[in-house]
Design an enzyme around this catalytic site. Structure first.
Site, PDB file in Angstrom:
ATOM      1  N   GLY A 182       0.826  -1.195   0.000  1.00  0.00           N
ATOM      2  CA  GLY A 182       0.000   0.000   0.000  1.00  0.00           C
ATOM      3  C   GLY A 182       0.858   1.241   0.000  1.00  0.00           C
ATOM      4  O   GLY A 182       1.214   1.724  -1.048  1.00  0.00           O
ATOM      5  N   SER A 224       4.903  -5.481  -3.573  1.00  0.00           N
ATOM      6  CA  SER A 224       4.609  -4.059  -3.715  1.00  0.00           C
ATOM      7  C   SER A 224       5.251  -3.255  -2.569  1.00  0.00           C
ATOM      8  O   SER A 224       6.451  -3.384  -2.355  1.00  0.00           O
ATOM      9  CB  SER A 224       3.092  -3.872  -3.770  1.00  0.00           C
TER      10      SER A 224
END
Lengths: 474, 474
Positions: free
Chosen positions: B81, B180
């Site tokens: 995120g 990520s």
């Protein structure tokens, strides 16, 4: 003989016209074996002799638009190789109306054929030079001395005589399009037509412009861009990337250091389809490695040993169907092809022609400059998942022209989806097709069709604002 | 109280164990609403308090292997995120056993779940930090002060207490994996564990190594590689590419020139799914632009206004199903989640957590160096059609480590097809997954599963010679 009278002139013209029309009527294709039922357009094929003493004749297939062909432009389509057939690629698996079924015997209609639907064109496919496909020469040395210059000259001669056979197309808007090594053929032939038209008020070939897709353009910039494409897709190692850049673009690609680097690159890349890197090859993957040929033939040499897959475009499956279909005696008869009993079967590409290619210009950029200045319509497009003549190669090549941007880079849309990107430069429009391999009209039928229509109408690719829902929720 | 006797000690241990086992039994998930019939593994979920005074508790979902879980390693999976849920991504659409049907109410089995089949693992999903998913804090300021350091510290504390609840996993081989922005979480938590294990002969957390996919690694190199990725895919113009490189990597991405260049880039790129550039977004494309968040949060700021899509991973459709499913009261009850009635619905990502992120290390490379030297197993992978944390970004970042190659770049194969490429460096293995977007286990289930197995077994990705037919025909 006295002075010609008006009656004499008209009589000669009528005689000439009726002879021409008779000749084109001989070339009319009445029925193609295995054809589907809904063929609603006329098509013609046959030979045009380009050198009588040598016995050199080029084979063409001409396909009219089903509705009002007389109001539509004429487009010559060329495939590359060098040595590959525009019947095998352009006509049978890209933009032509007929596609071949896997049985190699029957045909079905291409819903996005470029001769069909609204506002499209009459399509002329040419197998060029002699030695390619059904095109032949009775002087066998011709096959060993093909090259850029002779290809352009023979194609020009072909066009002159073809227009005499189809006089209704004289003075008609005329375009040339092609892909891959036709990145040479298309601008070179365009330059020849343009130069020979100069000073003529109403030339027979009313040449308006050309379009090139995934085209070989400039050895130096194409190589720089190709190596960067390979590295950024993760096809090669950091060290091989460096080796390629250190040894190839500035020197000859025949140089031993470059050849070695290309060998390493080849082993690193592995068994993918370099013409479409994210799809899988056809079942018979062996096909991919057959009939090797080269795009970079500058300095009269060939990359094929070094990099056997740095080659022409194909679909390994459809090319198999083509090879079967166009060798059927009844198909050859229907197409008025192979009347002289050529001593080898029809094939998608000719190794002899390619391996003996005698001249290849290092750069098309001076031709681009000349024809941009002449005000011709020039479009360049690129399927962006092709590793053979990749989008980066074309970007570097076009970048070297230093054209000012008229409309800056933007995504173009089809049905609210990004079809690719485009930038309109002063004198040249560049279009990419997202997710498409080397043969754009094979991989992205609908997007290629949209591209072709916009080229013909000289309209920038469709720009769409995001739909309301998206704007609101962002 | 006198000296503890052996009996006392044994008694305490038994008491401790039975309390632990009782606690884990409380967390056992008996039946998940809409679950398919063939659930043949145990799973547990619930809260672990990481800070009692603040009332900070992290939610986990632990899924055992169906066969012999006691012989298989433990793997902690983290999504990024920052602010996104590992339940939403990792568990529900990537590596977990259950996938949610489009009705948002029923589940089906993921055939390539990482807890299943041969030689795989027990999977622990953690929603981290507090404020993400079901993880919460009773001290609301905690949500506004999350950052790299606190996330690592709380995760470490979580692990300590989780091992106490599941003592049978103490001293078990333990790995961490994630994607990520977990490109930060994974190495940072790994470093913490490694450092705190130092000097301990037989640490509870028998930490063996980690794996990061499409991970944010180093601001400078990641940006250089991201811009090159955009240009080489034809997403942006030549001039914007230059502007980005001139204004962003060396300075702060918050600098006005960089922000402006990113704005131009955004408009040029258009409405594609940047996490998977060759696929089309889900029907409700609006989803793509929602809940924007940033990966590059260095210098305590956020890219989101500048580049709202340069964000976390998602599948715009599956995330919708997750949002529906995990908000069903019966699902929350079954999962022992949301017992404190969190004052906002469960969501895939938390805007509050992301937008207020207080610290983000500019580079993970020093951690890589430290942990490579420590001999931990380190694998990095990259789905190569992701434009958000692209393969080029990772290549530049890893390149800066200047690790010598042990096994040079080569294509790895699955069923005679190239699954991607790999290079084994001294201390680190890099693997790409061909044609995969940001969430590799979502886009390429089978290839991701193969990757995970090879990581666990510490075996290089499978190398295959070309099959006989191909070699013969080349």
């Amino acid at each position: 003989m006295g002075k010609p009278t008006m009656i004499n002139i008209l009589g000669s013209l009528l005689l000439f016209c009726s002879v021409s029309l008779a000749n084109q009527e001989i070339d009319r294709v009445i029925y193609l074996p295995g054809q589907p039922e809904n063929v609603n357009f006329a098509h013609y094929s046959g030979y045009v002799t380009v050198n009588k003493s040598a016995g050199r004749a080029l084979f063409y297939w001409f396909i009219e638009s089903p509705s009002n062909p007389e109001s539509k432009p004429l487009v010559l389509w060329l495939n590359g190789g060098p040595g590959c057939s525009s019947i095998a690629y352009g006509a049978a698996e890209e933009i032509g109306p007929f596609r071949i079924n896997p049985n190699g015997k029957t045909l079905y209609m291409n819903p996005y054929a470029w001769n069909k639907r609204t506002a499209v064109a009459n399509l002329l496919f040419l197998e060029s030079p002699a030695g390619v496909g059904f095109s032949y020469s009775n002087t066998s040395s011709d096959l060993y001395t093909a090259g850029d210059s002779k290809t352009a000259e023979d194609s020009y001669r072909f066009l002159q005589r073809w227009f005499n056979r189809f006089p209704q197309y004289k003075y008609r808007d005329f375009y040339i399009a092609g892909e891959s090594y036709a990145g040479h053929y298309v601008p070179q032939l365009s330059q020849l037509i343009h130069r020979r038209n100069e000073g003529i008020a109403n030339p027979v070939m009313k040449f308006k412009g050309f379009m090139v897709g995934n085209g070989v353009t400039d050895v130096y910039y194409d190589l720089i861009g190709t190596f960067e494409y390979w590295w950024t897709r993760g096809l090669i190692s950091d060290s091989t990337y460096k080796r390629l850049n250190d040894s190839c673009p500035e020197s000859s690609i025949r140089a031993s250091a470059c050849k070695k680097a290309l060998d390493v690159a080849k082993s690193e890349i592995g068994n993918i389809d370099p013409y479409s890197i994210y799809t899988h090859p056809c079942n018979t993957t062996g096909e991919i490695w057959r009939n090797v040929r080269a795009h970079y033939v500058s300095d009269q040499m060939f990359l094929s040993e070094a990099l056997p897959w740095l080659k022409r475009a194909y679909d390994p499956c459809t090319q198999r169907y083509s090879r079967e279909y166009f060798n059927l005696p009844e198909v050859q008869k229907a197409l008025h092809a192979n009347k002289t009993n050529i001593p080898y079967p029809w094939d998608i590409c000719s190794d002899i022609v390619e391996y003996n290619w005698v001249d290849s210009q290092r750069s098309m950029l001076p031709i681009y400059q000349e024809l941009i200045e002449a005000g011709l319509r020039i479009w360049v497009y690129s399927g962006d998942t092709d590793a053979v003549v990749p989008v980066t190669a074309t970007r570097y090549s076009l970048g070297a022209l230093k054209l000012p941007a008229v409309t800056k880079w933007y995504p173009w849309y089809d049905k609210e989806k990004v079809g690719g990107w485009s930038e309109v430069y002063k004198g040249l429009t560049f279009v990419t097709i997202r997710g498409s391999g080397h043969e754009v009209p094979l991989h992205r039928l609908r997007q290629a069709f949209i591209l072709f229509n916009h080229f013909l109408n000289n309209k920038p690719m469709p720009r769409k604002t995001l739909n309301v829902q998206m704007v609101q929720s962002s």
